[in-house]
Design a protein around this motif. Structure first.
Motif, PDB file in Angstrom:
ATOM      1  N   GLU A 196       0.832  -1.208   0.000  1.00 22.28           N
ATOM      2  CA  GLU A 196       0.000   0.000   0.000  1.00 22.28           C
ATOM      3  C   GLU A 196       0.865   1.256   0.000  1.00 22.28           C
ATOM      4  OE1 GLU A 196      -2.528  -0.378   3.384  1.00 22.28           O
ATOM      5  OE2 GLU A 196      -3.543  -2.174   2.621  1.00 22.28           O
TER       6      GLU A 196
ATOM      7  N   SER B 183      -1.670  20.373  -8.703  1.00 22.63           N
ATOM      8  CA  SER B 183      -1.097  19.046  -8.508  1.00 22.63           C
ATOM      9  C   SER B 183      -0.139  19.032  -7.328  1.00 22.63           C
ATOM     10  CB  SER B 183      -0.366  18.608  -9.781  1.00 22.63           C
ATOM     11  OG  SER B 183      -1.258  18.535 -10.867  1.00 22.63           O
TER      12      SER B 183
ATOM     13  N   LEU C 156       4.256   5.463  -5.603  1.00 18.68           N
ATOM     14  CA  LEU C 156       4.233   5.453  -7.059  1.00 18.68           C
ATOM     15  C   LEU C 156       3.194   6.426  -7.606  1.00 18.68           C
ATOM     16  CD1 LEU C 156       4.566   1.616  -7.735  1.00 18.68           C
ATOM     17  CD2 LEU C 156       6.191   3.378  -8.449  1.00 18.68           C
ATOM     18  N   ARG C 157       2.029   6.458  -6.964  1.00 18.41           N
ATOM     19  CA  ARG C 157       0.978   7.381  -7.410  1.00 18.41           C
ATOM     20  C   ARG C 157       1.434   8.832  -7.270  1.00 18.41           C
ATOM     21  NH1 ARG C 157      -3.073  10.440  -5.456  1.00 18.41           N
ATOM     22  NH2 ARG C 157      -2.479  10.048  -3.299  1.00 18.41           N
ATOM     23  N   LEU C 158       2.062   9.135  -6.137  1.00 21.47           N
ATOM     24  CA  LEU C 158       2.536  10.497  -5.919  1.00 21.47           C
ATOM     25  C   LEU C 158       3.666  10.845  -6.878  1.00 21.47           C
ATOM     26  CD1 LEU C 158       2.459  10.604  -2.006  1.00 21.47           C
ATOM     27  CD2 LEU C 158       0.833  11.626  -3.610  1.00 21.47           C
ATOM     28  N   SER C 159       4.539   9.862  -7.153  1.00 20.48           N
ATOM     29  CA  SER C 159       5.606  10.097  -8.123  1.00 20.48           C
ATOM     30  C   SER C 159       5.032  10.436  -9.489  1.00 20.48           C
ATOM     31  CB  SER C 159       6.503   8.858  -8.232  1.00 20.48           C
ATOM     32  OG  SER C 159       7.166   8.598  -7.017  1.00 20.48           O
ATOM     33  N   ALA C 160       3.972   9.725  -9.882  1.00 22.34           N
ATOM     34  CA  ALA C 160       3.339  10.007 -11.172  1.00 22.34           C
ATOM     35  C   ALA C 160       2.732  11.403 -11.194  1.00 22.34           C
ATOM     36  CB  ALA C 160       2.268   8.960 -11.454  1.00 22.34           C
ATOM     37  N   GLN C 161       2.135  11.798 -10.068  1.00 24.03           N
ATOM     38  CA  GLN C 161       1.558  13.137 -10.006  1.00 24.03           C
ATOM     39  C   GLN C 161       2.641  14.207 -10.102  1.00 24.03           C
ATOM     40  OE1 GLN C 161      -1.215  13.930  -6.876  1.00 24.03           O
ATOM     41  NE2 GLN C 161      -2.438  12.091  -7.263  1.00 24.03           N
TER      42      GLN C 161
ATOM     43  N   ARG D 256      11.007   4.736  -2.792  1.00 28.13           N
ATOM     44  CA  ARG D 256      10.568   3.508  -3.481  1.00 28.13           C
ATOM     45  C   ARG D 256      11.636   2.427  -3.389  1.00 28.13           C
ATOM     46  NH1 ARG D 256       9.246   6.950  -7.787  1.00 28.13           N
ATOM     47  NH2 ARG D 256      10.798   5.935  -9.125  1.00 28.13           N
TER      48      ARG D 256
ATOM     49  N   GLU E 143       2.449   1.588  -3.439  1.00 27.19           N
ATOM     50  CA  GLU E 143       1.467   2.060  -4.410  1.00 27.19           C
ATOM     51  C   GLU E 143       1.221   3.563  -4.264  1.00 27.19           C
ATOM     52  OE1 GLU E 143      -3.234   1.213  -5.526  1.00 27.19           O
ATOM     53  OE2 GLU E 143      -2.060  -0.294  -4.449  1.00 27.19           O
ATOM     54  N   GLU E 144       1.165   4.034  -3.018  1.00 25.51           N
ATOM     55  CA  GLU E 144       0.944   5.462  -2.792  1.00 25.51           C
ATOM     56  C   GLU E 144       2.145   6.286  -3.241  1.00 25.51           C
ATOM     57  OE1 GLU E 144      -1.154   8.912  -1.180  1.00 25.51           O
ATOM     58  OE2 GLU E 144      -1.554   7.070  -2.273  1.00 25.51           O
TER      59      GLU E 144
END
Length: 422
Positions: free
Chosen positions: A156, A184, A162-167, A395, A159-160
């Motif tokens: 979890e 953003s 990675l999501r923040l990295s994408a943002q 990460r 995943e969070e």
């Protein structure tokens, strides 16, 4: 990983039943040579096991697990035999004579499960703890780890991140559009604060070492205050020498004990005083200071004004009629020992992980502290480029938690501590 391995996977004989496990690409061939036929997958079948010369070894059950959906991630066969020493020895000898098979090394089955992705590193550590568990609390904590509790939580977090990295990358890509980048960035920093709180909350939980090694209970006070007598009473045996001579205890003495299912490490120490001219006694007092610094619970058998902070004050030698402040206890008559044990258990329970909760070991905590520092730095950065770099490092550190990177030396030590049949 290319060899086919075998080992006794149950307890040492004699026993009612012995289980020998074979794992590797030649497991099916070995099983066929022993029983003379093919088996349907995942069905226990009664078989007569024979050696290479055709002589009967035993009459028992065999199971065949083809493919990769097995305990080790490779073909596995299991032989369920009568558990006599001679039977087990004969079957192991027959397996050793088969070309391409060799005896497994310590922890090699579990190592293969890890290498083949059947379990991750945190689950392997939980399995090791489960094999060593001696109390109900240790069993529950180890089972939570072995069944993937930390792995799911780490997933979890990963995943969070990675999501923040994408943002962050999206905000950087659209940096020329001020409204998009600003919106953003604000969302990212709010999510980083929530992630940091989750990590810090887990780090505040009691460590696994207290479950495994016991809550450290240190008995301290001046010479001849009754520490060693109370130590013997608490551990239930004459572990420490007791005399009327001041300074008899020169070094710390440790004894593990379980009271009401709670693991404790009781530590007797050298008496503390200011006027010692004995060099050996002085060394003992230094070690007493070290023990006090490491203590989870302190039982103070001395003057109230000298009591360390939060120490439980004990009025020892209550049978002699001494009216000192503190909980009256007599190691000689047993008076007050029940109340002392209850007080100890109350304090120790508060220091242990709650039943079923995740208990992190030193490796887990070190990694999570690193991750928390990276998330904190990412949150405090005023530049999205710097935030992105801290997230990348976070990460990588989370990968080490489940064994995806940078843990080769630790793997050798971990799996080497398992028994041969694991």
């Amino acid at each position: 990983m290319t060899d086919t391995i075998f080992a006794l996977s149950s307890g040492l004989p004699p026993a009612g039943i012995a289980i020998i496990r074979i794992s590797g690409r030649r497991a099916g061939d070995a099983l066929r040579l022993l029983i003379g036929k093919d088996l349907s997958p995942r069905r226990a079948v009664r078989c007569r096991f024979r050696s290479g010369d055709g002589s009967t070894l035993d009459d028992g059950l065999a199971l065949w697990f083809p493919g990769t959906a097995t305990a080790t991630g490779e073909p596995v066969a299991e032989l369920h035999l009568h558990g006599g020493r001679a039977v087990v020895a004969a079957v192991l000898e027959a397996l050793a004579a088969i070309d391409g098979l060799r005896a497994a090394t310590a922890g090699e089955f579990t190592r293969r499960a890890f290498e083949n992705g059947r379990i991750d590193l945190a689950e392997a550590e939980g399995l090791a703890d489960l094999l060593a568990a001696e109390t109900e609390g240790q069993r529950r904590a180890a089972l939570a780890l072995a069944e993937g509790g930390l792995s799911r939580l780490a997933g979890e977090w990963q995943e969070e991140v990675l999501r923040l990295s994408a943002q962050v990358e999206a905000a950087l890509d659209f940096s020329d559009e001020d409204d998009v980048a600003e919106g953003s960035g604000a969302a990212v920093y709010a999510a980083l604060a929530a992630l940091l709180a989750s990590l810090e909350g887990q780090l505040r939980n009691p460590p696994a070492e207290r479950l495994r090694d016991g809550v450290r209970v240190v008995l301290a006070g001046p010479p001849n205050s009754g520490k060693s007598s109370l130590f013997n009473a608490l551990v239930g045996r004459q572990a420490a020498i007791v005399t009327d001579i001041a300074g008899t205890t020169r070094d710390r003495i440790e004894a593990p004990v379980v009271i009401d299912g709670i693991p404790l490490l009781i530590i007797d120490t050298a008496g503390l005083r200011d006027d010692s001219g004995d060099a050996i006694e002085a060394i003992g007092m230094v070690r007493t200071g070290e023990a006090l610094a490491e203590a989870d619970v302190i039982l103070w058998l001395g003057a109230e004004q000298a009591r360390p902070t939060a120490a439980l004050l004990i009025a020892a030698k209550a049978d002699l009629g001494v009216k000192d402040a503190g909980l009256p206890v007599s190691a000689h008559t047993g008076a007050g020992l029940g109340l002392l044990r209850s007080a100890l258990i109350a304090q120790a329970t508060a220091l242990l992980p709650t039943p079923g909760a995740l208990a992190l070991n030193a490796r887990h905590r070190a990694i999570l502290r690193d991750v928390a520092l990276e998330i904190e730095a990412a949150h405090g950065a005023n530049d999205l480029l710097i935030t992105a770099e801290h997230l990348r490092t976070a990460r990588n550190r989370l990968d080490a938690l489940t064994g995806r990177s940078g843990v080769e030396d630790m793997l050798d030590a971990l799996f080497g501590a398992f028994c041969i049949g694991k």
